[in-house]
Design a protein around this motif. Structure first.
Motif, PDB file in Angstrom:
ATOM      1  N   ARG A  48       0.835  -1.217   0.000  1.00 33.93           N
ATOM      2  CA  ARG A  48       0.000   0.000   0.000  1.00 33.93           C
ATOM      3  C   ARG A  48       0.862   1.256   0.000  1.00 33.93           C
ATOM      4  NH1 ARG A  48      -3.663  -2.689   3.329  1.00 33.93           N
ATOM      5  NH2 ARG A  48      -2.679  -1.940   5.229  1.00 33.93           N
ATOM      6  N   MET A  49       1.910   1.257   0.820  1.00 32.87           N
ATOM      7  CA  MET A  49       2.754   2.455   0.894  1.00 32.87           C
ATOM      8  C   MET A  49       3.500   2.667  -0.421  1.00 32.87           C
ATOM      9  SD  MET A  49       3.648   5.147   2.441  1.00 32.87           S
ATOM     10  CE  MET A  49       3.549   5.227   4.206  1.00 32.87           C
ATOM     11  N   LEU A  50       4.098   1.619  -0.960  1.00 35.66           N
ATOM     12  CA  LEU A  50       4.826   1.765  -2.223  1.00 35.66           C
ATOM     13  C   LEU A  50       3.893   2.221  -3.337  1.00 35.66           C
ATOM     14  CD1 LEU A  50       7.507   1.451  -3.759  1.00 35.66           C
ATOM     15  CD2 LEU A  50       6.802  -0.919  -4.253  1.00 35.66           C
ATOM     16  N   ASP A  51       2.736   1.597  -3.453  1.00 29.05           N
ATOM     17  CA  ASP A  51       1.773   1.999  -4.486  1.00 29.05           C
ATOM     18  C   ASP A  51       1.329   3.444  -4.298  1.00 29.05           C
ATOM     19  OD1 ASP A  51       1.928  -0.516  -5.610  1.00 29.05           O
ATOM     20  OD2 ASP A  51      -0.030  -1.193  -4.842  1.00 29.05           O
ATOM     21  N   SER A 119       3.019   8.149  15.664  1.00 29.19           N
ATOM     22  CA  SER A 119       1.577   8.365  15.604  1.00 29.19           C
ATOM     23  C   SER A 119       0.810   7.092  15.930  1.00 29.19           C
ATOM     24  CB  SER A 119       1.175   8.837  14.194  1.00 29.19           C
ATOM     25  OG  SER A 119       1.230   7.755  13.278  1.00 29.19           O
ATOM     26  N   TYR A 120      -0.496   7.230  15.950  1.00 25.18           N
ATOM     27  CA  TYR A 120      -1.410   6.100  16.034  1.00 25.18           C
ATOM     28  C   TYR A 120      -2.141   5.962  14.703  1.00 25.18           C
ATOM     29  CZ  TYR A 120      -0.676   6.051  21.068  1.00 25.18           C
ATOM     30  OH  TYR A 120      -0.112   5.961  22.319  1.00 25.18           O
ATOM     31  N   GLU A 121      -1.698   6.672  13.701  1.00 30.01           N
ATOM     32  CA  GLU A 121      -2.368   6.713  12.401  1.00 30.01           C
ATOM     33  C   GLU A 121      -1.902   5.587  11.493  1.00 30.01           C
ATOM     34  OE1 GLU A 121      -3.123  11.486  12.081  1.00 30.01           O
ATOM     35  OE2 GLU A 121      -1.289  10.694  11.225  1.00 30.01           O
ATOM     36  N   THR A 122      -2.704   5.309  10.489  1.00 32.68           N
ATOM     37  CA  THR A 122      -2.354   4.302   9.497  1.00 32.68           C
ATOM     38  C   THR A 122      -1.215   4.813   8.622  1.00 32.68           C
ATOM     39  OG1 THR A 122      -3.807   5.124   7.744  1.00 32.68           O
ATOM     40  CG2 THR A 122      -4.795   3.624   9.375  1.00 32.68           C
ATOM     41  N   GLU A 123      -0.654   3.914   7.847  1.00 32.38           N
ATOM     42  CA  GLU A 123       0.423   4.312   6.940  1.00 32.38           C
ATOM     43  C   GLU A 123      -0.053   5.342   5.922  1.00 32.38           C
ATOM     44  OE1 GLU A 123      -1.664   0.813   5.256  1.00 32.38           O
ATOM     45  OE2 GLU A 123      -0.837   1.263   7.210  1.00 32.38           O
ATOM     46  N   LEU A 124      -1.287   5.226   5.448  1.00 31.24           N
ATOM     47  CA  LEU A 124      -1.781   6.180   4.449  1.00 31.24           C
ATOM     48  C   LEU A 124      -2.108   7.538   5.073  1.00 31.24           C
ATOM     49  CD1 LEU A 124      -3.890   3.828   2.169  1.00 31.24           C
ATOM     50  CD2 LEU A 124      -1.486   4.509   1.982  1.00 31.24           C
ATOM     51  N   GLN A 125      -2.586   7.545   6.302  1.00 37.33           N
ATOM     52  CA  GLN A 125      -2.791   8.820   7.001  1.00 37.33           C
ATOM     53  C   GLN A 125      -1.448   9.490   7.257  1.00 37.33           C
ATOM     54  OE1 GLN A 125      -5.017   7.021  10.209  1.00 37.33           O
ATOM     55  NE2 GLN A 125      -6.835   8.225   9.679  1.00 37.33           N
ATOM     56  N   LEU A 127       1.297   9.094   5.419  1.00 45.58           N
ATOM     57  CA  LEU A 127       1.750   9.605   4.120  1.00 45.58           C
ATOM     58  C   LEU A 127       1.031  10.912   3.790  1.00 45.58           C
ATOM     59  CD1 LEU A 127       3.387   9.320   1.506  1.00 45.58           C
ATOM     60  CD2 LEU A 127       1.533   7.856   0.619  1.00 45.58           C
ATOM     61  N   GLY A 128      -0.262  10.980   4.060  1.00 48.53           N
ATOM     62  CA  GLY A 128      -1.012  12.221   3.831  1.00 48.53           C
ATOM     63  C   GLY A 128      -0.458  13.375   4.648  1.00 48.53           C
ATOM     64  N   ALA A 129      -0.109  13.105   5.901  1.00 42.73           N
ATOM     65  CA  ALA A 129       0.480  14.151   6.755  1.00 42.73           C
ATOM     66  C   ALA A 129       1.832  14.581   6.206  1.00 42.73           C
ATOM     67  CB  ALA A 129       0.617  13.646   8.189  1.00 42.73           C
ATOM     68  N   TRP A 130       2.643  13.634   5.732  1.00 45.30           N
ATOM     69  CA  TRP A 130       3.939  13.981   5.139  1.00 45.30           C
ATOM     70  C   TRP A 130       3.754  14.840   3.894  1.00 45.30           C
ATOM     71  CZ3 TRP A 130       6.067   8.319   5.527  1.00 45.30           C
ATOM     72  CH2 TRP A 130       6.579   8.098   6.816  1.00 45.30           C
ATOM     73  N   MET A 131       2.726  14.553   3.110  1.00 45.90           N
ATOM     74  CA  MET A 131       2.496  15.338   1.888  1.00 45.90           C
ATOM     75  C   MET A 131       2.011  16.752   2.190  1.00 45.90           C
ATOM     76  SD  MET A 131       3.498  13.797  -0.799  1.00 45.90           S
ATOM     77  CE  MET A 131       2.665  14.660  -2.131  1.00 45.90           C
ATOM     78  N   GLU A 132       1.453  16.978   3.355  1.00 42.91           N
ATOM     79  CA  GLU A 132       0.988  18.317   3.729  1.00 42.91           C
ATOM     80  C   GLU A 132       2.130  19.240   4.135  1.00 42.91           C
ATOM     81  OE1 GLU A 132      -2.026  17.985   6.729  1.00 42.91           O
ATOM     82  OE2 GLU A 132      -3.345  16.829   5.414  1.00 42.91           O
ATOM     83  N   MET A 148      13.443   3.061  -2.327  1.00 40.25           N
ATOM     84  CA  MET A 148      12.751   3.468  -1.107  1.00 40.25           C
ATOM     85  C   MET A 148      12.887   2.370  -0.064  1.00 40.25           C
ATOM     86  SD  MET A 148       8.749   4.564  -0.732  1.00 40.25           S
ATOM     87  CE  MET A 148       7.888   3.142  -0.108  1.00 40.25           C
ATOM     88  N   GLY A 149      13.006   2.791   1.171  1.00 37.06           N
ATOM     89  CA  GLY A 149      12.913   1.882   2.305  1.00 37.06           C
ATOM     90  C   GLY A 149      11.792   2.378   3.195  1.00 37.06           C
ATOM     91  N   PHE A 150      11.002   1.453   3.716  1.00 41.76           N
ATOM     92  CA  PHE A 150       9.876   1.850   4.562  1.00 41.76           C
ATOM     93  C   PHE A 150       9.674   0.781   5.619  1.00 41.76           C
ATOM     94  CE2 PHE A 150       5.224   1.510   5.331  1.00 41.76           C
ATOM     95  CZ  PHE A 150       5.080   2.679   6.056  1.00 41.76           C
ATOM     96  N   ALA A 151       9.568   1.212   6.868  1.00 46.46           N
ATOM     97  CA  ALA A 151       9.341   0.269   7.961  1.00 46.46           C
ATOM     98  C   ALA A 151       8.726   0.998   9.140  1.00 46.46           C
ATOM     99  CB  ALA A 151      10.656  -0.401   8.372  1.00 46.46           C
ATOM    100  N   TRP A 152       8.342   0.218  10.141  1.00 36.45           N
ATOM    101  CA  TRP A 152       7.717   0.771  11.337  1.00 36.45           C
ATOM    102  C   TRP A 152       8.006  -0.146  12.511  1.00 36.45           C
ATOM    103  CZ3 TRP A 152       5.396  -1.580   7.288  1.00 36.45           C
ATOM    104  CH2 TRP A 152       4.770  -2.803   7.556  1.00 36.45           C
ATOM    105  N   PHE A 153       7.779   0.422  13.671  1.00 40.28           N
ATOM    106  CA  PHE A 153       7.807  -0.360  14.907  1.00 40.28           C
ATOM    107  C   PHE A 153       6.543   0.006  15.656  1.00 40.28           C
ATOM    108  CE2 PHE A 153       8.636  -0.868  19.423  1.00 40.28           C
ATOM    109  CZ  PHE A 153       9.018  -2.199  19.456  1.00 40.28           C
ATOM    110  N   GLN A 154       5.786  -0.997  16.087  1.00 42.65           N
ATOM    111  CA  GLN A 154       4.564  -0.731  16.834  1.00 42.65           C
ATOM    112  C   GLN A 154       4.723  -1.191  18.272  1.00 42.65           C
ATOM    113  OE1 GLN A 154       0.805  -2.275  15.258  1.00 42.65           O
ATOM    114  NE2 GLN A 154      -0.155  -0.434  16.080  1.00 42.65           N
ATOM    115  N   GLU A 155       4.475  -0.256  19.189  1.00 39.98           N
ATOM    116  CA  GLU A 155       4.533  -0.551  20.615  1.00 39.98           C
ATOM    117  C   GLU A 155       3.283  -1.303  21.050  1.00 39.98           C
ATOM    118  OE1 GLU A 155       4.967   3.147  22.700  1.00 39.98           O
ATOM    119  OE2 GLU A 155       6.953   3.533  21.857  1.00 39.98           O
TER     120      GLU A 155
END
Length: 184
Positions: A48-51, A119-125, A127-132, A148-155
């Motif tokens: 989803r993020m790459l697309d 954040s507690y937001e989804t990856e697409l939210q 990405l939207g914040a980054w685009m703003e 591109m490299g993309f990853a996350w860590f969830q607590e």
């Protein structure tokens, strides 16, 4: 009549109980504490993020980027490290920069930028914040980007630490920065 009194009494008692607290992000948006990424969803989140990044790049007339496993590894390391430090910033707990982290995993190209989020937001939210934001939008839409490299860590709490790194092997970083021209 008794049924009505009982209903009114139950409503009154329920109204006195604690109300669920809605957490608000620094941007004034409600936090989505319920967004969880299971190990089975990792590939779907990555795709989803790459697309989505490539759709934004295509709309801007730019070439798509591809995942690079080394940049994914650098992003994953930084996401976990930000969580351990409990702060979103571009320096590792060891003082490392995005370039340092990419070199450690063997990425030979030029690092064009890194975007991060807590954040507690989804990856697409996210990405939207980054685009703003102009500075992070500029990184995502860098015309030179190819990888591109993309990853996350969830607590356990659900908080996510996102890291996205863009680079290119079409241009390599200079070994030594050139000196500025001198006036004669």
């Amino acid at each position: 009549m008794r049924a009505i009194l009982l209903s009114v009494s139950l409503l009154a008692v329920a109204a006195c109980g604690p109300r669920p607290q809605v957490q608000i992000s620094p941007e004034g948006q409600p936090l989505q504490a319920g967004y969880r990424i299971s190990p089975e969803e990792t590939d779907a989140v990555q795709i989803r993020m790459l697309d989505s990044v490539n759709t934004l790049r295509q709309a801007a007339g730019l070439v798509p980027v591809a995942y690079d496993s080394r940049l994914n590894a650098a992003a994953a390391t930084h996401s976990r490290d930000m969580a351990l430090q409990n702060r979103p910033w571009h320096f590792g707990s060891d003082g490392s920069s995005p370039l340092d982290r990419a070199r450690r995993v063997g990425y030979p190209g030029l690092i064009l930028g890194e975007t991060i989020s807590e954040s507690y937001e989804t990856e697409l939210q996210t990405l939207g914040a980054w685009m703003e934001r102009p500075e992070t939008r500029e990184i995502l839409l860098d015309r030179r980007a190819r990888q591109m490299g993309f990853a996350w860590f969830q607590e356990e709490s659900g908080k996510l630490w996102w890291t996205l790194v863009l680079g290119t092997t079409a241009i390599t970083a200079p070994a030594v920065a050139p000196l500025p021209p001198t006036e004669s």
